[in-house]
Design a protein around this motif. Structure first.
Motif, PDB file in Angstrom:
ATOM      1  N   ASN A  24       0.863  -1.229   0.053  1.00 20.83           N
ATOM      2  CA  ASN A  24       0.090  -0.009   0.093  1.00 20.83           C
ATOM      3  C   ASN A  24       0.861   1.132   0.094  1.00 20.83           C
ATOM      4  O   ASN A  24       0.602   2.160  -0.919  1.00 20.83           O
ATOM      5  CB  ASN A  24      -0.908  -0.061   1.277  1.00 20.83           C
ATOM      6  CG  ASN A  24      -1.894  -0.999   1.062  1.00 20.83           C
ATOM      7  OD1 ASN A  24      -2.459  -1.374  -0.111  1.00 20.83           O
ATOM      8  ND2 ASN A  24      -2.554  -1.478   2.237  1.00 20.83           N
ATOM      9  N   CYS A  49      -8.134   3.463   8.666  1.00 21.53           N
ATOM     10  CA  CYS A  49      -8.043   1.989   8.524  1.00 21.53           C
ATOM     11  C   CYS A  49      -8.692   1.055   9.476  1.00 21.53           C
ATOM     12  O   CYS A  49      -8.390   0.939  10.693  1.00 21.53           O
ATOM     13  CB  CYS A  49      -6.534   1.847   8.537  1.00 21.53           C
ATOM     14  SG  CYS A  49      -5.530   0.491   8.278  1.00 21.53           S
ATOM     15  N   SER A  55      -4.791   6.576   9.084  1.00 22.61           N
ATOM     16  CA  SER A  55      -4.082   5.572   8.355  1.00 22.61           C
ATOM     17  C   SER A  55      -2.849   6.064   7.751  1.00 22.61           C
ATOM     18  O   SER A  55      -2.491   7.315   7.908  1.00 22.61           O
ATOM     19  CB  SER A  55      -5.099   5.333   7.095  1.00 22.61           C
ATOM     20  OG  SER A  55      -5.404   6.505   6.405  1.00 22.61           O
TER      21      SER A  55
END
Length: 71
Positions: A24, A49, A55
């Motif tokens: 990611n 998240c 996140s």
């Protein structure tokens, strides 16, 4: 987590995440490269998240806001 960010003339040149999900982080870095700081902040700010209130993308937005304040 640590994020190394290179910004030149308001454009994101390079991002590298240390920690978090490797795939990611690489994907986010690729997607934001060449975009304006303001555009990246608008796109990523507030991303969560799972049950976490933040996140990796959100933390990138937070860091870019700090860079923008200092510029």
């Amino acid at each position: 987590m640590q994020i190394d960010i290179e910004v030149e003339d308001g454009i994101v040149k390079n991002v590298k995440f240390h920690g978090g999900c490797n795939g990611n982080g690489k994907g986010i870095a690729s997607l934001v490269r060449g975009r304006s700081v303001d555009e990246v902040i608008a796109a990523l700010e507030g991303t969560t998240c799972g049950s976490k209130p933040t996140s990796c993308p959100d933390q990138l937005a937070v860091a870019l806001k700090e860079i923008r304040k200092g510029a």
